[in-house]
Design a protein around this motif. Sequence first.
Motif, PDB file in Angstrom:
ATOM      1  N   GLY A   1     -13.707  -9.081  -4.211  1.00  0.00           N
ATOM      2  CA  GLY A   1     -14.225  -7.804  -4.689  1.00  0.00           C
ATOM      3  C   GLY A   1     -13.443  -6.592  -4.223  1.00  0.00           C
ATOM      4  O   GLY A   1     -13.813  -5.457  -4.545  1.00  0.00           O
ATOM      5  N   GLU A   2     -12.343  -6.791  -3.480  1.00  0.00           N
ATOM      6  CA  GLU A   2     -11.521  -5.687  -2.983  1.00  0.00           C
ATOM      7  C   GLU A   2     -10.093  -5.839  -3.476  1.00  0.00           C
ATOM      8  O   GLU A   2      -9.540  -6.937  -3.493  1.00  0.00           O
ATOM      9  N   TRP A   3      -9.469  -4.728  -3.854  1.00  0.00           N
ATOM     10  CA  TRP A   3      -8.103  -4.748  -4.357  1.00  0.00           C
ATOM     11  C   TRP A   3      -7.113  -4.728  -3.206  1.00  0.00           C
ATOM     12  O   TRP A   3      -7.275  -3.975  -2.252  1.00  0.00           O
ATOM     13  N   ARG A   4      -6.093  -5.587  -3.323  1.00  0.00           N
ATOM     14  CA  ARG A   4      -5.052  -5.680  -2.300  1.00  0.00           C
ATOM     15  C   ARG A   4      -3.680  -5.719  -2.977  1.00  0.00           C
ATOM     16  O   ARG A   4      -3.485  -6.385  -3.985  1.00  0.00           O
ATOM     17  N   LEU A   5      -2.728  -5.044  -2.368  1.00  0.00           N
ATOM     18  CA  LEU A   5      -1.360  -4.989  -2.883  1.00  0.00           C
ATOM     19  C   LEU A   5      -0.633  -6.295  -2.579  1.00  0.00           C
ATOM     20  O   LEU A   5      -0.708  -6.805  -1.462  1.00  0.00           O
ATOM     21  N   TYR A   6       0.065  -6.866  -3.595  1.00  0.00           N
ATOM     22  CA  TYR A   6       0.811  -8.097  -3.330  1.00  0.00           C
ATOM     23  C   TYR A   6       2.246  -8.062  -3.854  1.00  0.00           C
ATOM     24  O   TYR A   6       3.041  -8.950  -3.533  1.00  0.00           O
ATOM     25  N   ASP A   7       2.617  -7.048  -4.628  1.00  0.00           N
ATOM     26  CA  ASP A   7       4.010  -6.952  -5.078  1.00  0.00           C
ATOM     27  C   ASP A   7       4.269  -5.545  -5.596  1.00  0.00           C
ATOM     28  O   ASP A   7       3.339  -4.831  -5.979  1.00  0.00           O
ATOM     29  N   MET A   8       5.527  -5.152  -5.577  1.00  0.00           N
ATOM     30  CA  MET A   8       5.971  -3.869  -6.108  1.00  0.00           C
ATOM     31  C   MET A   8       7.317  -4.078  -6.772  1.00  0.00           C
ATOM     32  O   MET A   8       8.081  -4.950  -6.364  1.00  0.00           O
ATOM     33  N   SER A   9       7.611  -3.303  -7.796  1.00  0.00           N
ATOM     34  CA  SER A   9       8.921  -3.413  -8.428  1.00  0.00           C
ATOM     35  C   SER A   9       9.425  -2.033  -8.801  1.00  0.00           C
ATOM     36  O   SER A   9       8.647  -1.125  -9.103  1.00  0.00           O
ATOM     37  N   VAL A  10      10.737  -1.883  -8.744  1.00  0.00           N
ATOM     38  CA  VAL A  10      11.364  -0.626  -9.125  1.00  0.00           C
ATOM     39  C   VAL A  10      12.328  -0.898 -10.268  1.00  0.00           C
ATOM     40  O   VAL A  10      13.156  -1.802 -10.193  1.00  0.00           O
ATOM     41  N   GLU A  11      12.151  -0.147 -11.337  1.00  0.00           N
ATOM     42  CA  GLU A  11      12.958  -0.336 -12.544  1.00  0.00           C
ATOM     43  C   GLU A  11      13.009  -1.796 -12.962  1.00  0.00           C
ATOM     44  O   GLU A  11      14.043  -2.328 -13.360  1.00  0.00           O
ATOM     45  N   GLY A  12      11.866  -2.465 -12.849  1.00  0.00           N
ATOM     46  CA  GLY A  12      11.746  -3.843 -13.316  1.00  0.00           C
ATOM     47  C   GLY A  12      12.158  -4.916 -12.327  1.00  0.00           C
ATOM     48  O   GLY A  12      12.041  -6.106 -12.623  1.00  0.00           O
ATOM     49  N   VAL A  13      12.624  -4.537 -11.142  1.00  0.00           N
ATOM     50  CA  VAL A  13      13.064  -5.520 -10.148  1.00  0.00           C
ATOM     51  C   VAL A  13      11.977  -5.667  -9.083  1.00  0.00           C
ATOM     52  O   VAL A  13      11.608  -4.709  -8.420  1.00  0.00           O
TER      53      VAL A  13
ATOM     54  N   THR B   1      -5.992  -9.519 -11.456  1.00  0.00           N
ATOM     55  CA  THR B   1      -4.777  -8.801 -11.083  1.00  0.00           C
ATOM     56  C   THR B   1      -4.555  -7.619 -12.024  1.00  0.00           C
ATOM     57  O   THR B   1      -4.912  -7.678 -13.199  1.00  0.00           O
ATOM     58  N   VAL B   2      -3.966  -6.551 -11.490  1.00  0.00           N
ATOM     59  CA  VAL B   2      -3.662  -5.371 -12.293  1.00  0.00           C
ATOM     60  C   VAL B   2      -2.298  -4.825 -11.898  1.00  0.00           C
ATOM     61  O   VAL B   2      -1.768  -5.149 -10.830  1.00  0.00           O
TER      62      VAL B   2
ATOM     63  N   ASP C   1      -2.201  -7.995   0.646  1.00  0.00           N
ATOM     64  CA  ASP C   1      -2.599  -9.399   0.710  1.00  0.00           C
ATOM     65  C   ASP C   1      -1.396 -10.195   1.207  1.00  0.00           C
ATOM     66  O   ASP C   1      -0.593 -10.702   0.419  1.00  0.00           O
ATOM     67  N   LEU C   2      -1.279 -10.294   2.527  1.00  0.00           N
ATOM     68  CA  LEU C   2      -0.117 -10.927   3.128  1.00  0.00           C
ATOM     69  C   LEU C   2      -0.080 -12.435   2.871  1.00  0.00           C
ATOM     70  O   LEU C   2       1.000 -13.030   2.804  1.00  0.00           O
ATOM     71  N   ASP C   3      -1.250 -13.050   2.722  1.00  0.00           N
ATOM     72  CA  ASP C   3      -1.279 -14.481   2.387  1.00  0.00           C
ATOM     73  C   ASP C   3      -0.682 -14.709   1.001  1.00  0.00           C
ATOM     74  O   ASP C   3       0.137 -15.615   0.801  1.00  0.00           O
ATOM     75  N   GLU C   4      -1.085 -13.876   0.037  1.00  0.00           N
ATOM     76  CA  GLU C   4      -0.573 -14.012  -1.322  1.00  0.00           C
ATOM     77  C   GLU C   4       0.916 -13.705  -1.383  1.00  0.00           C
ATOM     78  O   GLU C   4       1.688 -14.397  -2.061  1.00  0.00           O
ATOM     79  N   MET C   5       1.354 -12.671  -0.671  1.00  0.00           N
ATOM     80  CA  MET C   5       2.766 -12.308  -0.650  1.00  0.00           C
ATOM     81  C   MET C   5       3.599 -13.427  -0.044  1.00  0.00           C
ATOM     82  O   MET C   5       4.664 -13.775  -0.556  1.00  0.00           O
ATOM     83  N   SER C   6       3.115 -13.984   1.076  1.00  0.00           N
ATOM     84  CA  SER C   6       3.858 -15.055   1.747  1.00  0.00           C
ATOM     85  C   SER C   6       3.984 -16.270   0.855  1.00  0.00           C
ATOM     86  O   SER C   6       5.040 -16.923   0.810  1.00  0.00           O
TER      87      SER C   6
ATOM     88  N   LEU D   1      -1.552  -5.466  -7.848  1.00  0.00           N
ATOM     89  CA  LEU D   1      -2.664  -5.689  -6.935  1.00  0.00           C
ATOM     90  C   LEU D   1      -3.508  -6.858  -7.412  1.00  0.00           C
ATOM     91  O   LEU D   1      -3.579  -7.139  -8.610  1.00  0.00           O
ATOM     92  N   ILE D   2      -4.154  -7.518  -6.460  1.00  0.00           N
ATOM     93  CA  ILE D   2      -5.014  -8.654  -6.754  1.00  0.00           C
ATOM     94  C   ILE D   2      -6.386  -8.400  -6.150  1.00  0.00           C
ATOM     95  O   ILE D   2      -6.506  -7.797  -5.079  1.00  0.00           O
ATOM     96  N   ASN D   3      -7.423  -8.833  -6.855  1.00  0.00           N
ATOM     97  CA  ASN D   3      -8.782  -8.654  -6.368  1.00  0.00           C
ATOM     98  C   ASN D   3      -9.158  -9.848  -5.496  1.00  0.00           C
ATOM     99  O   ASN D   3      -9.174 -10.992  -5.949  1.00  0.00           O
TER     100      ASN D   3
END
Length: 203
Positions: free
Chosen positions: A158-170, A132-133, A71-76, A153-155
């Motif tokens: 009705g479709e799940w889209r990736l909007y963030d990722m974190s490694v070791e809490g960052v 969101t999950v 979800d590039l809109d949400e990420m931006s 991810l955010i719904n």
Amino acid sequence: MKINKWIATLLCFFVSFMPLTLTAAPNDPVGLLQYIADNMIRELKANQATLKTKPGIVYSLAYEYVVPYADLDEMSKRVLPRNTWLSASSDERERFKKQFTTLLIRTYASALTSYRDQTVKFYPLRSSGGSTVQVSSDIVSPESQPIHVTYRLINVGGEWRLYDMSVEGVSLIESFRAQFADILSHGNMDQLISRMSGHNTRG
């Protein structure tokens, strides 16, 4: 423009070795992440001999198999200070999203060229309510201790889209937001976009 080393490690999850069962993209968060990985693995293995000498191959794969499920809109929106996003014109938002997408793809491509037999273990969702999950996982490498990674991810419709990722809490989004906020503290949105464009052009 600094790109933290952990981001490359984080993005390597897409090329972990998992069963290559290629079907239509599933509509559950864990299944979607594995679907992306499965497709990337197939293509990376087919082009393995030329990945380092022809980075354009990796860019094309990322745009084909990753971008459609982000979800590039949400990420931006999330990666910029709230006031900056709200005060930006529609043209500025679109130009920023374009440059930010390119920045993510270039970071992603760099990660793929440094892949060293990492594997990934996804864990079941603890709860699936709400829009969101979070999907937890561990990246396992023969050369280091497991790295804990969380995908958000955010719904959308009705479709799940990736909007963030974190490694070791960052968080990926928070890391970029800090860099952008620093640039914005000495300039404006147009100057930030110009900086990003220059960085993307230089590689």
